[in-house]
Design an enzyme around this catalytic site. Sequence first.
Site, mmCIF file in Angstrom:
data_model
loop_
_atom_site.group_PDB
_atom_site.id
_atom_site.type_symbol
_atom_site.label_atom_id
_atom_site.label_comp_id
_atom_site.label_asym_id
_atom_site.label_seq_id
_atom_site.Cartn_x
_atom_site.Cartn_y
_atom_site.Cartn_z
ATOM 1 N N LYS A 195 0.744 -1.468 0.086
ATOM 2 C CA LYS A 195 0.098 -0.071 0.499
ATOM 3 C C LYS A 195 0.617 1.090 0.303
ATOM 4 O O LYS A 195 1.567 1.362 0.188
ATOM 5 C CB LYS A 195 -1.145 0.009 1.297
ATOM 6 N N GLU A 233 7.368 -6.275 1.194
ATOM 7 C CA GLU A 233 6.249 -6.332 1.549
ATOM 8 C C GLU A 233 4.824 -7.941 1.668
ATOM 9 O O GLU A 233 4.862 -7.909 2.604
ATOM 10 C CB GLU A 233 5.524 -5.000 2.005
ATOM 11 N N LYS A 248 -2.135 -1.892 -3.951
ATOM 12 C CA LYS A 248 -2.764 -0.519 -3.651
ATOM 13 C C LYS A 248 -2.422 0.922 -3.994
ATOM 14 O O LYS A 248 -0.981 1.207 -3.087
ATOM 15 C CB LYS A 248 -3.916 -0.335 -2.752
ATOM 16 N N SER A 274 -10.372 5.889 -4.412
ATOM 17 C CA SER A 274 -11.360 6.424 -4.666
ATOM 18 C C SER A 274 -10.260 7.828 -6.094
ATOM 19 O O SER A 274 -11.675 8.574 -6.316
ATOM 20 C CB SER A 274 -11.420 7.425 -3.279
ATOM 21 N N TYR A 313 -14.857 0.954 -6.863
ATOM 22 C CA TYR A 313 -16.559 1.892 -6.996
ATOM 23 C C TYR A 313 -17.604 2.095 -8.006
ATOM 24 O O TYR A 313 -18.182 2.169 -7.772
ATOM 25 C CB TYR A 313 -15.719 4.053 -6.183
HETATM 26 C C1 PBG Z 1 -7.334 3.001 5.882
HETATM 27 C C2 PBG Z 1 -8.067 3.075 4.476
HETATM 28 C C3 PBG Z 1 -7.455 4.087 3.089
HETATM 29 C C4 PBG Z 1 -8.389 4.333 2.225
HETATM 30 C C5 PBG Z 1 -8.221 2.281 2.346
HETATM 31 N N1 PBG Z 1 -7.770 2.148 3.681
HETATM 32 C C6 PBG Z 1 -6.583 5.416 3.444
HETATM 33 C C7 PBG Z 1 -5.884 6.152 4.016
HETATM 34 O O1 PBG Z 1 -4.802 5.561 3.842
HETATM 35 O O2 PBG Z 1 -5.347 6.915 3.697
HETATM 36 C C8 PBG Z 1 -8.341 4.628 0.092
HETATM 37 C C9 PBG Z 1 -9.032 4.502 -0.171
HETATM 38 C C10 PBG Z 1 -9.645 4.681 -1.626
HETATM 39 O O3 PBG Z 1 -8.819 6.169 -1.061
HETATM 40 O O4 PBG Z 1 -10.582 4.980 -1.809
HETATM 41 N N2 PBG Z 1 -5.804 3.327 5.607
#
Ligand code: PBG
Length: 323
Positions: A195, A233, A248, A274, A313
């Site tokens: 991530k 990771e 991600k 998002s 989404y």
């Molecule tokens: C929580 C989390 C996040 C997202 C998923 N789980 C936000 C972040 O890490 O700031 C982002 C998902 C998205 O942008 O659709 N840590």
Amino acid sequence: MPFPIHRPRRLRSSEPMRRLVRETALDPADFVLPLFVVEGEGIRKEISSMPGNCQLSRDELLKECAECKALGIGGVILFGIPDHKDEEASQGYAPQGIVQRAVRAIKDNVPGLLVITDVCNCEYTSHGHCGKIVDGDVDNDITLGWLAASAVSHARAGADIVAPSDMMDGRVAAIRRALDEAGFPKVPILSYAAKYASVFYGPFREAAESAPQFGDRRSYQMDPANGREALREIALDLEEGADMIMVKPAMPYLDIIRMARDRWDVPLAAYQVSGEFSMIMAAARNGWIDQERAMMESLTAIRRAGADFILTYFAKPAARLLG
Ligand code: PBG
């Protein structure tokens, strides 16, 4: 010899021909829809930067879940927005926390729908960081206890899969041990293994009201410049007992998805986050891009790169189009 001998265009001559040789197919079963649950009743508050996505109270969440089930969508992943945030993220692991009650309600009212829970603290802390703050930074090992407690409370509520997204070191092992000790050896862990500290989470932080109040997440999420580190990771999370892994965001990181696919045989997820969604929607609303085609092309590209399933989404509109 006549030229050209090889004419790849022969296999693109008609839609039936193209369909015959198509390598990648989309299926609603491979989509997971992220949903945001809030306290209250009758609430369906649209997130301005994510058209069509809403903060939902539990009653509205159930309607959304029923729709997902009817569309054959693979599952939902829940994010909770509590009324009360504190330094210790206590509502994240409260037995009657917002996500815990939402999971119970879905399990009671929409049987057969797969429910994944996001395990993280940033929606529950007053400062918006993903764990306990000590000396201005997130303390890894204290945070592990919160994550393990959250995962166990989600499993107790009936979650089918828990998905830690915090990027603390050792969280998969801590969660696995806690789940096993609490009597949930069968609940799998989908680890957000690679991530990145991405600008593309911007709209989500509006949706989840989880923007950090100071600093950023670069001391725990990955540097976008690093590819080999993602493999490390992932390897660590698998050693610690992750059942499935995730990359991600998705589209800016297709190379990471492909490397992970080539190296490991566990189920691989990708999160079309998002910002990826909002960019397509914004361009479409300006008349600069065709929304349906951009949606399907982006999802196809993520699957082609090697993802088995996609958190997106677009799950509902894409499933409708495929249906
Ligand atoms: C929580 C989390 C996040 C997202 C998923 N789980 C936000 C972040 O890490 O700031 C982002 C998902 C998205 O942008 O659709 N840590």
